[in-house]
Write an enzyme that holds these catalytic residues in place. Structure first.
Site, PDB file in Angstrom:
ATOM      1  N   ASP A   1      43.170  15.414  12.074  1.00 35.01           N
ATOM      2  CA  ASP A   1      41.902  14.685  11.421  1.00 35.01           C
ATOM      3  C   ASP A   1      41.899  15.229   9.947  1.00 35.01           C
ATOM      4  O   ASP A   1      42.696  15.281   9.094  1.00 35.01           O
ATOM      5  CB  ASP A   1      40.543  15.093  11.939  1.00 35.01           C
ATOM      6  CG  ASP A   1      39.381  14.577  11.512  1.00 35.01           C
ATOM      7  OD1 ASP A   1      39.055  13.326  11.949  1.00 35.01           O
ATOM      8  OD2 ASP A   1      38.390  15.074  10.784  1.00 35.01           O
TER       9      ASP A   1
ATOM     10  N   HIS B   1      39.997  11.111  20.461  1.00 34.70           N
ATOM     11  CA  HIS B   1      39.965  11.645  19.103  1.00 34.70           C
ATOM     12  C   HIS B   1      40.502  13.229  19.194  1.00 34.70           C
ATOM     13  O   HIS B   1      41.442  13.892  18.384  1.00 34.70           O
ATOM     14  CB  HIS B   1      38.993  11.414  18.192  1.00 34.70           C
ATOM     15  CG  HIS B   1      39.131  12.202  16.800  1.00 34.70           C
ATOM     16  ND1 HIS B   1      40.321  11.673  15.752  1.00 34.70           N
ATOM     17  CD2 HIS B   1      38.555  12.755  16.169  1.00 34.70           C
ATOM     18  CE1 HIS B   1      40.044  12.477  14.772  1.00 34.70           C
ATOM     19  NE2 HIS B   1      39.174  13.227  14.985  1.00 34.70           N
TER      20      HIS B   1
END
Length: 292
Positions: free
Chosen positions: A107, A272
């Site tokens: 990320d 994620h």
């Protein structure tokens, strides 16, 4: 409470004139630095780091502005530019005795890793990016109603003041929202780790917003300059992503290959937070990358 990585030493390492990073380090062997994402801290690597430490020196910092690392006020656009944050990581590795090292990020940490690979190619031997696109491509593919999934990018891109006020007024709800909706397996982030993520994020609202604001400004400028100059990630690169392309209508592997010709692209069924949801899968990818 799980607030440390078992078996790792904790250090405070100065990397800039007003920035000292909180760092967990363990193991021995060739070095790899692991960079966390949003809204997390270095703890997101707790499973992966312990495994890699069996035969690598593993270094897990909190990025500037996050966790227990220093959070300088954003004096200008460069304070939280990925170029600045990447320089932190190269300085950190050198302070610990490593001129060249592998680098993996998730990320926000993956954006820092990519910038480090572009700005410091002699320092980065291998690079891995988890569930992100390079900044320039990310903004290019977001459009129409599908961009609603990234509402936080637009909120935190606004001028200083309103985003910080809005997020601070309901910080746990804001940061907790992403922990809830981005996870395929919420149990992968146990209650004590979740509480630590929320506490750390609550205390870092201005710097987190400044990090995101940079990605809507100066980070784009840096990416555009590299694209115009033909600068590429020449080292072996591994990317692991959810199947965003099917939902948003683009070829993620092709976008990455334009930056990284020596690419292995993987699609995962994990959510994620894949280093916590599917650590065995991520360990396999990283170990394979380090052999290339």
């Amino acid at each position: 409470m799980t607030t440390t990585i078992p078996g790792f030493d904790y250090l405070r390492v100065p990397v800039d004139e007003d920035v000292t990073l909180n760092v967990a380090a363990g193991g021995s062997g060739s070095p790899i630095v692991l960079l966390h994402g949003f809204p997390q801290t270095h703890l997101m690597w707790r499973h992966v780091a312990v495994d890699l430490a069996a035969d690598h020196t593993v270094i897990c910092p909190d990025l500037r502005g996050y966790g227990a690392s220093d959070k300088p006020a954003a004096r200008d656009a460069d304070t939280y530019a990925k170029r600045t944050m990447a320089a932190d990581i190269v300085a950190l590795a050198r302070e610990l005795g490593h001129e060249r090292f592998a680098l993996a990020g998730h990320d926000r940490g993956a954006l820092v890793a990519v910038r480090a690979g572009l700005d410091h190619p002699d320092a980065i031997s291998h690079l891995a990016a988890l569930d992100v696109l390079p900044t320039l491509d990310m903004w290019d593919i977001l459009h129409g109603a599908s961009a609603a999934v990234a509402f936080h990018l637009y909120l935190m891109a606004q001028p200083p003041g309103l985003p910080e006020q809005m997020i601070s007024a309901s910080a746990d709800a804001f940061f907790g929202h992403f922990l809830d909706v981005w996870a395929q397996n919420p149990q992968a982030i146990p209650a004590d780790v979740r509480a630590e993520y929320l506490r750390a994020s609550r205390e870092a609202v201005p710097s987190i917003v400044a990090d995101y604001r940079a990605s809507a400004g100066v980070d784009i400028e840096h990416d555009r300059a590299d694209r115009a100059a033909g600068n590429l990630l020449a080292m072996p690169v591994a990317v692991v992503q959810q199947d965003w392309g099917a939902a948003l209508g683009y070829d993620a592997a092709a976008l990455w290959r334009a930056w990284a010709p020596n690419l292995e692209h993987h699609t995962t069924s994990a959510g994620h937070f894949m280093a916590e949801e599917a650590p065995t899968e991520i360990i396999k990818v990283l170990r394979s990358l380090l052999l290339r």
